[in-house]
Each structure stands twice: as C-alpha cells, then as structure tokens.
Scaffold this motif. Sequence first.
Motif, short mmCIF file in Angstrom:
data_model
loop_
_atom_site.label_atom_id
_atom_site.label_comp_id
_atom_site.label_asym_id
_atom_site.label_seq_id
_atom_site.Cartn_x
_atom_site.Cartn_y
_atom_site.Cartn_z
N TYR A 24 4.65 3.69 9.68
CA TYR A 24 4.99 2.52 10.49
C TYR A 24 3.78 1.65 10.79
CZ TYR A 24 9.64 4.39 11.25
OH TYR A 24 10.92 4.84 11.06
N GLY A 25 2.62 2.24 10.95
CA GLY A 25 1.42 1.46 11.24
C GLY A 25 1.11 0.46 10.15
N ASN A 26 1.05 0.95 8.90
CA ASN A 26 0.77 0.04 7.79
C ASN A 26 1.89 -0.96 7.58
OD1 ASN A 26 -1.80 0.55 6.91
ND2 ASN A 26 -1.19 2.13 5.46
N LEU A 27 3.13 -0.54 7.77
CA LEU A 27 4.25 -1.47 7.63
C LEU A 27 4.17 -2.59 8.66
CD1 LEU A 27 7.12 1.08 6.93
CD2 LEU A 27 6.11 -0.53 5.30
N MET A 28 3.79 -2.24 9.89
CA MET A 28 3.66 -3.25 10.95
C MET A 28 2.51 -4.21 10.64
SD MET A 28 4.84 -4.52 13.71
CE MET A 28 5.73 -3.37 14.70
N HIS A 29 1.39 -3.68 10.20
CA HIS A 29 0.26 -4.54 9.85
C HIS A 29 0.64 -5.49 8.73
CE1 HIS A 29 -3.22 -3.00 12.17
NE2 HIS A 29 -2.44 -1.95 12.30
N GLU A 30 1.33 -4.98 7.73
CA GLU A 30 1.77 -5.81 6.60
C GLU A 30 2.71 -6.92 7.09
OE1 GLU A 30 4.55 -5.10 2.74
OE2 GLU A 30 3.02 -3.57 3.16
N ALA A 31 3.63 -6.58 7.98
CA ALA A 31 4.56 -7.58 8.51
C ALA A 31 3.83 -8.64 9.34
CB ALA A 31 5.63 -6.90 9.36
N MET A 32 2.88 -8.20 10.15
CA MET A 32 2.13 -9.16 10.98
C MET A 32 1.28 -10.08 10.11
SD MET A 32 1.27 -6.77 14.37
CE MET A 32 -0.39 -6.54 13.91
N ARG A 33 0.68 -9.55 9.06
CA ARG A 33 -0.09 -10.39 8.15
C ARG A 33 0.82 -11.34 7.39
NH1 ARG A 33 -3.50 -5.70 7.95
NH2 ARG A 33 -5.41 -6.28 9.04
#
Length: 156
Positions: A7-16
């Motif tokens: 979830y951490g990487n998925l959230m970062h990807e979405a925010m970027r």
Amino acid sequence: MTRGIDYGNLMHEAMRGLIRSVMESVAQNGLPGAHHFFITVDTGHPDMQMADWLHDRYPEEITLVVQNWFDNLTVDEDGFAITLNFGNSPEPLYIPFDAISTFVDPSVEFGLRFELQSEDDDDDEDEDGFDEAPMMEDAPSEEKSGEVVSLDKFRK
C-alpha cells in the motif's frame, strides 16, 4: 511467503500521478485563479537538473514557488522541466517526481508530503526508502529556517 499488497508504494505512485496530472494541466492551461504551488525537492536526487550555483546554494533541498512567473513547463512520465526566476535570473530545472518531498497549493489548503525514513529505521521501510504509510496533510507542519514557509501567513 508472499509479501502482500504494498500500500505504501501504491499510495506514493498515486500521489505522484496526481502531481503529474496537475502539472500537465498547468502546462496546457496555465495556473487558474489564485492557485500556486510550493514544491520542496531533494536537490541531491541523481536525476535532478539545476544550475551548479543553485545546487551549491541548496545542496540538500529547495522549496520552489510556482506562481507569478514561470516558463517552458513540460511534463513527462518521470518529472517536469520548468524555468523559474531566481533573483532576476531565469534558470531551467528538471524535477523528477520522486525527488518531491512536499507539494502544497495554499490557495485551497491542499498538500502532500512524502515521508522519508532514515536508514537506521528500516522495519517498515520498503526498498525505495519510503515509509509504508505516506502522510497527506493540509500543509507542511514544520517550518525550516529559510526553506519552508508557514502557510498561516497567507491565509485570509
């Protein structure tokens, strides 16, 4: 055993992706209304491009203001190029999306902050060095001398 959903990487990807979409819109249409951005960037990122004198002055991070004057804004999959004015000296920059630590639009009290963790604290850290639970805020909560501006000054 499988690791599970990251979830951490998925959230970062979405925010970027959100930042990419906003910057693409600004590149095509300009800044609407009172919108403007404070973008804090890791100047040590290997893909960051900036003038040597600017990097010497800001060797770790810089907070860029995209507001009244900017030029040559182009966006690609990995980041954006922009020319900003530093003391009446226009300077071209290339900012990779993964070099951004904060993105704030104070006109609507919106902000994103990417939490980096130290190497000593790697229990919940994934391989790209990010905390698994990114923090989203209304504005930066810490004021650093000369680098991050308190948004309370700009509120009506």
